[in-house]
Design a protein around this motif. Structure first.
Motif, short mmCIF file in Angstrom:
data_model
loop_
_atom_site.label_atom_id
_atom_site.label_comp_id
_atom_site.label_asym_id
_atom_site.label_seq_id
_atom_site.Cartn_x
_atom_site.Cartn_y
_atom_site.Cartn_z
N LEU A 117 2.01 11.10 -3.34
CA LEU A 117 2.01 10.55 -3.98
C LEU A 117 1.17 10.13 -4.87
O LEU A 117 1.23 9.45 -6.21
CB LEU A 117 2.76 9.72 -3.25
N ARG A 118 -0.07 9.71 -4.18
CA ARG A 118 -1.74 9.56 -4.76
C ARG A 118 -1.71 10.56 -5.29
O ARG A 118 -2.56 10.67 -6.76
CB ARG A 118 -2.87 9.18 -3.63
N HIS A 119 -1.58 11.41 -5.31
CA HIS A 119 -2.38 12.98 -6.34
C HIS A 119 -0.90 13.14 -7.23
O HIS A 119 -1.42 13.07 -8.26
CB HIS A 119 -1.78 13.84 -5.36
N GLU A 120 0.50 12.82 -7.20
CA GLU A 120 0.99 12.67 -8.11
C GLU A 120 0.68 11.72 -9.33
O GLU A 120 0.63 12.10 -10.46
CB GLU A 120 2.78 13.20 -7.95
N ILE A 121 0.11 10.28 -8.49
CA ILE A 121 -0.22 9.93 -9.74
C ILE A 121 -1.43 9.39 -10.02
O ILE A 121 -0.96 10.00 -11.81
CB ILE A 121 -0.16 8.42 -8.95
N PRO A 154 1.35 -0.92 -0.21
CA PRO A 154 0.14 0.00 -0.31
C PRO A 154 1.04 1.35 -0.10
O PRO A 154 1.66 1.26 0.03
CB PRO A 154 -0.77 -0.07 1.04
N PHE A 155 -0.12 2.56 -0.28
CA PHE A 155 1.06 4.19 -0.46
C PHE A 155 1.60 3.94 1.05
O PHE A 155 2.66 4.83 0.69
CB PHE A 155 0.39 4.92 -1.31
N ARG A 156 1.08 3.94 1.95
CA ARG A 156 1.19 4.30 3.73
C ARG A 156 2.77 3.52 3.93
O ARG A 156 3.27 4.11 4.44
CB ARG A 156 0.57 3.97 5.09
N PHE A 157 3.09 2.25 2.25
CA PHE A 157 4.47 1.35 3.21
C PHE A 157 5.52 2.71 2.94
O PHE A 157 6.11 3.02 3.91
CB PHE A 157 4.53 0.57 2.17
N VAL A 158 5.10 3.78 2.41
CA VAL A 158 6.73 4.89 2.70
C VAL A 158 6.93 5.96 3.31
O VAL A 158 7.47 6.53 3.88
CB VAL A 158 6.39 5.51 1.00
N GLU A 159 5.79 5.98 3.98
CA GLU A 159 5.67 6.25 5.17
C GLU A 159 5.84 5.60 7.19
O GLU A 159 6.02 5.92 8.21
CB GLU A 159 4.67 7.09 6.31
N SER A 160 6.35 4.78 6.54
CA SER A 160 6.63 2.97 7.39
C SER A 160 8.27 3.53 8.29
O SER A 160 9.44 4.67 7.33
CB SER A 160 6.56 1.89 7.22
N LYS A 161 8.49 3.33 9.50
CA LYS A 161 10.03 4.24 9.87
C LYS A 161 11.33 3.69 9.23
O LYS A 161 12.61 3.81 9.36
CB LYS A 161 9.86 4.28 11.32
N TYR A 209 -2.22 10.09 -14.50
CA TYR A 209 -2.86 9.90 -15.10
C TYR A 209 -3.62 10.21 -16.21
O TYR A 209 -3.90 9.71 -17.12
CB TYR A 209 -3.47 8.47 -13.83
N GLU A 210 -4.32 12.12 -15.61
CA GLU A 210 -5.19 12.42 -16.17
C GLU A 210 -4.68 12.83 -17.24
O GLU A 210 -5.12 13.03 -18.79
CB GLU A 210 -5.55 13.74 -15.06
N GLU A 211 -2.92 13.23 -17.21
CA GLU A 211 -2.56 13.60 -18.44
C GLU A 211 -2.04 13.34 -19.37
O GLU A 211 -2.49 13.01 -20.71
CB GLU A 211 -1.32 13.99 -17.55
N GLU A 212 -1.69 11.29 -18.95
CA GLU A 212 -1.85 10.54 -20.04
C GLU A 212 -2.66 10.12 -20.26
O GLU A 212 -2.82 9.64 -21.97
CB GLU A 212 -0.97 9.07 -19.55
N LYS A 213 -4.23 10.08 -20.30
CA LYS A 213 -5.23 9.46 -20.78
C LYS A 213 -5.73 11.11 -21.53
O LYS A 213 -6.30 10.16 -22.67
CB LYS A 213 -5.95 9.45 -19.34
N GLY A 214 -5.47 12.39 -21.59
CA GLY A 214 -5.94 13.27 -22.54
C GLY A 214 -5.16 12.90 -23.99
O GLY A 214 -5.86 12.94 -25.00
#
Length: 103
Positions: free
Chosen positions: A33-37, A5-12, A41-46
């Motif tokens: 990270l979620r926001h940038e992904i 999961p994305f929360r893995f990047v926040e582990s100590k 995605y929206e840019e590539e879809k366009g």
């Protein structure tokens, strides 16, 4: 493991490992990270929509099914087309989890 999961990047432990590997590396938060992904995605879809509109109806659609290493079944929808340089291109349009499949 590719299913973390994305929360893995926040582990100590993960952050300590990165500090030892590259102390100047700034770890993004899971929300950043979620926001940038999503933006990517929206840019590539366009871009893909513009490409497909440019080629009109001259595309080929194919489907494929496969099973992941976690034993989850998927189906994908791919488009193939010839670009302006006469090179075959392919883009995945969609994929979804399915209940089961056979070859």
């Amino acid at each position: 493991n590719m299913s973390l999961p994305f929360r893995f990047v926040e582990s100590k432990d993960f952050r300590e490992l990165l500090m030892h590997l590259q102390p100047r590396f700034d770890v993004l938060s899971r929300s950043t990270l979620r926001h940038e992904i999503w933006e990517l995605y929206e840019e590539e879809k366009g871009k893909l929509k513009r490409i497909l509109l440019k080629h009109g109806g001259r595309v080929c659609l194919t489907t494929d099914t496969w099973t992941s290493i976690q034993n989850i079944n998927y189906m994908s929808l791919t488009t193939h087309y010839i670009d302006s340089d006469w090179k075959l291109q392919k883009k995945i349009l969609n994929f979804t989890q399915i209940s089961k499949h056979t070859g």
